[in-house]
Design a protein around this motif. Structure first.
Motif, PDB file in Angstrom:
ATOM      1  N   TRP A  58      -9.080  -9.621   2.945  1.00  0.00           N
ATOM      2  CA  TRP A  58      -9.262  -9.634   1.483  1.00  0.00           C
ATOM      3  C   TRP A  58     -10.563  -8.942   1.116  1.00  0.00           C
ATOM      4  CZ3 TRP A  58      -5.782 -11.971  -1.922  1.00  0.00           C
ATOM      5  CH2 TRP A  58      -6.172 -11.995  -3.257  1.00  0.00           C
ATOM      6  N   LEU A  59     -11.634  -9.249   1.846  1.00  0.00           N
ATOM      7  CA  LEU A  59     -12.921  -8.605   1.589  1.00  0.00           C
ATOM      8  C   LEU A  59     -12.799  -7.093   1.765  1.00  0.00           C
ATOM      9  CD1 LEU A  59     -15.991  -8.814   1.041  1.00  0.00           C
ATOM     10  CD2 LEU A  59     -16.278  -9.064   3.525  1.00  0.00           C
ATOM     11  N   LEU A  60     -12.153  -6.665   2.834  1.00  0.00           N
ATOM     12  CA  LEU A  60     -12.004  -5.235   3.096  1.00  0.00           C
ATOM     13  C   LEU A  60     -11.135  -4.551   2.042  1.00  0.00           C
ATOM     14  CD1 LEU A  60     -11.524  -5.403   6.955  1.00  0.00           C
ATOM     15  CD2 LEU A  60     -13.580  -4.654   5.730  1.00  0.00           C
ATOM     16  N   ALA A  61     -10.121  -5.252   1.560  1.00  0.00           N
ATOM     17  CA  ALA A  61      -9.211  -4.670   0.561  1.00  0.00           C
ATOM     18  C   ALA A  61      -9.920  -4.376  -0.755  1.00  0.00           C
ATOM     19  CB  ALA A  61      -8.030  -5.609   0.314  1.00  0.00           C
ATOM     20  N   THR A  62     -10.987  -5.109  -1.037  1.00  0.00           N
ATOM     21  CA  THR A  62     -11.695  -4.922  -2.303  1.00  0.00           C
ATOM     22  C   THR A  62     -13.075  -4.289  -2.118  1.00  0.00           C
ATOM     23  OG1 THR A  62     -12.569  -7.191  -2.178  1.00  0.00           O
ATOM     24  CG2 THR A  62     -10.504  -6.873  -3.381  1.00  0.00           C
ATOM     25  N   TRP A  63     -13.402  -3.922  -0.884  1.00  0.00           N
ATOM     26  CA  TRP A  63     -14.718  -3.339  -0.598  1.00  0.00           C
ATOM     27  C   TRP A  63     -14.754  -1.892  -1.053  1.00  0.00           C
ATOM     28  CZ3 TRP A  63     -18.684  -6.229   0.530  1.00  0.00           C
ATOM     29  CH2 TRP A  63     -19.857  -5.641   0.983  1.00  0.00           C
ATOM     30  N   PRO A  64     -15.826  -1.465  -1.733  1.00  0.00           N
ATOM     31  CA  PRO A  64     -15.928  -0.064  -2.136  1.00  0.00           C
ATOM     32  C   PRO A  64     -15.947   0.849  -0.908  1.00  0.00           C
ATOM     33  CG  PRO A  64     -17.766  -1.369  -3.035  1.00  0.00           C
ATOM     34  CD  PRO A  64     -16.999  -2.255  -2.115  1.00  0.00           C
ATOM     35  N   ALA A  65     -15.170   1.905  -0.981  1.00  0.00           N
ATOM     36  CA  ALA A  65     -15.100   2.837   0.140  1.00  0.00           C
ATOM     37  C   ALA A  65     -14.953   4.258  -0.389  1.00  0.00           C
ATOM     38  CB  ALA A  65     -13.920   2.500   1.039  1.00  0.00           C
ATOM     39  N   ALA A 124     -10.691  -0.933  -6.430  1.00  0.00           N
ATOM     40  CA  ALA A 124     -10.217  -2.239  -6.869  1.00  0.00           C
ATOM     41  C   ALA A 124     -11.283  -2.811  -7.797  1.00  0.00           C
ATOM     42  CB  ALA A 124      -9.967  -3.144  -5.675  1.00  0.00           C
ATOM     43  N   ALA A 125     -11.856  -1.941  -8.627  1.00  0.00           N
ATOM     44  CA  ALA A 125     -12.994  -2.309  -9.467  1.00  0.00           C
ATOM     45  C   ALA A 125     -12.701  -3.505 -10.357  1.00  0.00           C
ATOM     46  CB  ALA A 125     -13.424  -1.118 -10.317  1.00  0.00           C
ATOM     47  N   ALA A 126     -11.479  -3.613 -10.856  1.00  0.00           N
ATOM     48  CA  ALA A 126     -11.159  -4.727 -11.742  1.00  0.00           C
ATOM     49  C   ALA A 126     -11.259  -6.062 -11.011  1.00  0.00           C
ATOM     50  CB  ALA A 126      -9.756  -4.562 -12.315  1.00  0.00           C
ATOM     51  N   VAL A 127     -11.121  -6.029  -9.704  1.00  0.00           N
ATOM     52  CA  VAL A 127     -11.167  -7.253  -8.919  1.00  0.00           C
ATOM     53  C   VAL A 127     -12.521  -7.436  -8.265  1.00  0.00           C
ATOM     54  CG1 VAL A 127      -9.824  -8.640  -7.350  1.00  0.00           C
ATOM     55  CG2 VAL A 127      -8.843  -6.587  -8.267  1.00  0.00           C
ATOM     56  N   GLY A 128     -13.098  -6.371  -7.775  1.00  0.00           N
ATOM     57  CA  GLY A 128     -14.358  -6.457  -7.058  1.00  0.00           C
ATOM     58  C   GLY A 128     -15.580  -6.355  -7.942  1.00  0.00           C
ATOM     59  N   GLY A 129     -15.389  -6.322  -9.242  1.00  0.00           N
ATOM     60  CA  GLY A 129     -16.522  -6.283 -10.150  1.00  0.00           C
ATOM     61  C   GLY A 129     -17.140  -4.906 -10.298  1.00  0.00           C
ATOM     62  N   GLY A 130     -16.505  -3.878  -9.758  1.00  0.00           N
ATOM     63  CA  GLY A 130     -17.025  -2.518  -9.917  1.00  0.00           C
ATOM     64  C   GLY A 130     -18.343  -2.287  -9.205  1.00  0.00           C
ATOM     65  N   ALA A 152      -3.680  -7.940   2.391  1.00  0.00           N
ATOM     66  CA  ALA A 152      -4.484  -8.344   1.236  1.00  0.00           C
ATOM     67  C   ALA A 152      -4.282  -7.392   0.060  1.00  0.00           C
ATOM     68  CB  ALA A 152      -5.954  -8.426   1.622  1.00  0.00           C
ATOM     69  N   CYS A 153      -4.191  -6.099   0.330  1.00  0.00           N
ATOM     70  CA  CYS A 153      -3.941  -5.132  -0.747  1.00  0.00           C
ATOM     71  C   CYS A 153      -2.646  -5.468  -1.473  1.00  0.00           C
ATOM     72  CB  CYS A 153      -3.856  -3.709  -0.182  1.00  0.00           C
ATOM     73  SG  CYS A 153      -5.427  -2.981   0.297  1.00  0.00           S
ATOM     74  N   GLY A 211      -3.775   1.298  -7.348  1.00  0.00           N
ATOM     75  CA  GLY A 211      -4.849   1.686  -6.443  1.00  0.00           C
ATOM     76  C   GLY A 211      -4.837   0.884  -5.153  1.00  0.00           C
ATOM     77  N   LEU A 212      -4.605  -0.420  -5.257  1.00  0.00           N
ATOM     78  CA  LEU A 212      -4.535  -1.261  -4.065  1.00  0.00           C
ATOM     79  C   LEU A 212      -3.365  -0.858  -3.171  1.00  0.00           C
ATOM     80  CD1 LEU A 212      -5.337  -4.707  -5.687  1.00  0.00           C
ATOM     81  CD2 LEU A 212      -6.622  -3.675  -3.791  1.00  0.00           C
ATOM     82  N   PHE A 213      -2.217  -0.588  -3.777  1.00  0.00           N
ATOM     83  CA  PHE A 213      -1.056  -0.176  -2.983  1.00  0.00           C
ATOM     84  C   PHE A 213      -1.314   1.175  -2.310  1.00  0.00           C
ATOM     85  CE2 PHE A 213       2.411  -2.794  -5.388  1.00  0.00           C
ATOM     86  CZ  PHE A 213       1.793  -3.966  -4.992  1.00  0.00           C
ATOM     87  N   GLN A 214      -1.940   2.089  -3.036  1.00  0.00           N
ATOM     88  CA  GLN A 214      -2.297   3.377  -2.438  1.00  0.00           C
ATOM     89  C   GLN A 214      -3.277   3.182  -1.285  1.00  0.00           C
ATOM     90  OE1 GLN A 214      -3.762   5.456  -5.880  1.00  0.00           O
ATOM     91  NE2 GLN A 214      -1.746   6.286  -6.395  1.00  0.00           N
ATOM     92  N   ARG A 215      -4.214   2.290  -1.482  1.00  0.00           N
ATOM     93  CA  ARG A 215      -5.200   2.002  -0.430  1.00  0.00           C
ATOM     94  C   ARG A 215      -4.499   1.442   0.808  1.00  0.00           C
ATOM     95  NH1 ARG A 215     -11.044  -0.397  -1.657  1.00  0.00           N
ATOM     96  NH2 ARG A 215     -11.801  -0.586   0.461  1.00  0.00           N
ATOM     97  N   GLY A 216      -3.566   0.507   0.594  1.00  0.00           N
ATOM     98  CA  GLY A 216      -2.811  -0.055   1.705  1.00  0.00           C
ATOM     99  C   GLY A 216      -2.012   1.012   2.436  1.00  0.00           C
ATOM    100  N   LEU A 217      -1.337   1.873   1.673  1.00  0.00           N
ATOM    101  CA  LEU A 217      -0.566   2.955   2.306  1.00  0.00           C
ATOM    102  C   LEU A 217      -1.465   3.899   3.095  1.00  0.00           C
ATOM    103  CD1 LEU A 217       1.946   3.788  -0.556  1.00  0.00           C
ATOM    104  CD2 LEU A 217       2.499   2.825   1.703  1.00  0.00           C
ATOM    105  N   LYS A 218      -2.602   4.214   2.533  1.00  0.00           N
ATOM    106  CA  LYS A 218      -3.544   5.100   3.220  1.00  0.00           C
ATOM    107  C   LYS A 218      -4.037   4.443   4.511  1.00  0.00           C
ATOM    108  CE  LYS A 218      -7.803   7.702   2.544  1.00  0.00           C
ATOM    109  NZ  LYS A 218      -8.891   8.029   1.634  1.00  0.00           N
TER     110      LYS A 218
END
Length: 129
Positions: free
Chosen positions: A29-36, A42-48, A83-84, A117-124
């Protein structure tokens, strides 16, 4: 949850998201929302969070976790992808509420974009995009 021997609150549990078992779900979960760099936000979730000089990369987080844990991290990508998708599905619930007029449209649109964005991140992360 209440204390077993007194009418006093001991904990508040979010049953929808709580897990009993594999703590690697929390790391995912942390990695799914970590800026990379180059990863959908996942700015809406991770606070940008905007990374600064010296801000750790996800690989550094995993390495630090490995230093203090005996757990096998060879499949950490699986937890991140899970998590994504899990978070995206939850956010889509609010998007659906917005589409039904039960939540602000702007909020629904933001959360839907975050889900994409999360789904794209997961696919990537699994190498299919």
């Amino acid at each position: 949850m209440y204390l077993p021997d007194a009418p006093e609150l001991a904990a508040i549990v979010d049953w929808e998201l709580s897990t009993i078992g594999d703590p690697l779900l929390d790391l995912g979960w942390l990695l799914a929302t970590w800026p990379a760099p180059g990863a959908p936000s996942a700015a809406a979730v991770g606070g940008g969070i905007q990374p600064w000089d010296g801000f750790p990369q996800a690989e550094e987080l995993v390495a630090r976790y490995a230093e203090g844990s005996p757990r096998d991290l060879s499949h950490v990508a699986w937890y991140e992808v899970l998590a994504c998708y899990k978070l995206g599905i939850i956010l889509e619930g609010t998007h659906a509420r917005a589409c039904a007029g039960k939540a602000p449209k702007a909020t629904g649109d933001l959360l839907h974009a975050t889900t994409v964005g999360l789904f794209q991140r997961g696919l990537k992360r699994i190498g299919t995009s």
